[in-house]
Design a protein around this motif. Structure first.
Motif, PDB file in Angstrom:
ATOM      1  N   THR A  92       0.906  -1.063   0.052  1.00  0.00           N
ATOM      2  CA  THR A  92       0.199  -0.092  -0.045  1.00  0.00           C
ATOM      3  C   THR A  92       0.727   1.305  -0.058  1.00  0.00           C
ATOM      4  OG1 THR A  92      -1.785  -1.174   1.337  1.00  0.00           O
ATOM      5  CG2 THR A  92      -1.945   1.098   1.273  1.00  0.00           C
ATOM      6  N   THR A 138      -5.633   1.958  -5.887  1.00  0.00           N
ATOM      7  CA  THR A 138      -6.786   1.052  -5.954  1.00  0.00           C
ATOM      8  C   THR A 138      -6.598  -0.222  -5.045  1.00  0.00           C
ATOM      9  OG1 THR A 138      -5.956  -0.018  -7.985  1.00  0.00           O
ATOM     10  CG2 THR A 138      -7.452   2.025  -8.141  1.00  0.00           C
ATOM     11  N   LEU A 139      -7.632  -1.143  -4.803  1.00  0.00           N
ATOM     12  CA  LEU A 139      -7.253  -2.471  -4.215  1.00  0.00           C
ATOM     13  C   LEU A 139      -6.470  -3.356  -5.019  1.00  0.00           C
ATOM     14  CD1 LEU A 139     -10.474  -2.852  -1.963  1.00  0.00           C
ATOM     15  CD2 LEU A 139      -8.192  -1.769  -1.235  1.00  0.00           C
ATOM     16  N   ARG A 159     -10.818   0.366   0.626  1.00  0.00           N
ATOM     17  CA  ARG A 159      -9.716   1.085   0.613  1.00  0.00           C
ATOM     18  C   ARG A 159      -9.394   1.911   2.059  1.00  0.00           C
ATOM     19  NH1 ARG A 159      -8.672   5.671  -3.674  1.00  0.00           N
ATOM     20  NH2 ARG A 159     -10.504   6.529  -2.889  1.00  0.00           N
TER      21      ARG A 159
END
Length: 208
Positions: A25, A38-39, A60
């Motif tokens: 992340t 974005t995931l 998110r």
């Protein structure tokens, strides 16, 4: 017994996957510039299936919040590890500056992007919490300096200045001015705070 063994092995594995996703992340935030994260992008960067990500983080917001919680925990650990409970307040403050600046240097652009995000309630709350904790740590040091009679300015002024000088923004400015994120930044900030907040040291035998 086999089930217990399985559960004991599963916990570290789960923690490892969560950490892998948090690291991905932070890397993805820097790569895409923050808000566009974005995931799917995080899952791809972590080399994990999207469904694996959803097993750990429902959305998110939760993922970003977890990333900042991890940073918060690491920052607190760094500050507490460098604390000197028996040291004089001036030295305690210098160590606090060193701990915060070292953590900012480790995080680098990842923290810059993370702090720039807006519109994520959980993340905003985490930012407020870590800032409140930093103010509390500094407030304790300043209060002790006042009690010892070594504080040269009002306590509220001292806390405000120390809080400002230990911020990520101040670290960025000093690092830029000094040409890097090395220890020079924390030394300059520590010297500036000492000069601004504490009575000058007098050689032994010097009359008041």
């Amino acid at each position: 017994m086999p089930r217990r063994y399985s559960m004991e092995k599963r916990a570290p594995a789960t923690a490892a996957v969560r950490q892998q996703l948090i690291d991905a992340t932070l890397a993805e935030l820097v790569a895409v510039g923050g808000g566009a994260i974005t995931l799917q992008g995080v899952a791809d960067r972590a080399d994990l299936a999207l469904r694996t990500l959803y097993n750990h983080f429902p959305n998110r917001d939760a993922l970003l919040s977890a990333a900042f919680v991890h940073h918060t925990a690491q920052t607190r650990a760094a500050v507490e590890a460098m604390s000197l409970p028996d040291a004089e307040p001036e030295e305690q403050l210098r160590h606090a500056v060193r701990a915060y600046y070292s953590r900012y240097a480790v995080m680098g652009p990842r923290l810059t992007v993370l702090l720039s995000l807006r519109g994520f309630p959980d993340l905003d709350e985490q930012v407020r919490a870590i800032r409140a904790w930093r103010r509390g740590v500094l407030g304790q040091i300043i209060a002790r300096a006042r009690q010892q009679g070594v504080l040269a300015v009002p306590e509220s002024t001292a806390v405000a200045l120390a809080f400002t000088m230990t911020s990520h923004a101040s670290w960025q400015i000093l690092a830029s001015e000094l040409g890097g994120a090395g220890p020079e930044s924390s030394e300059v900030a520590g010297q500036a705070l000492s000069a601004a907040l504490f009575h000058p040291h007098q050689p032994p035998g010097t009359p008041d």
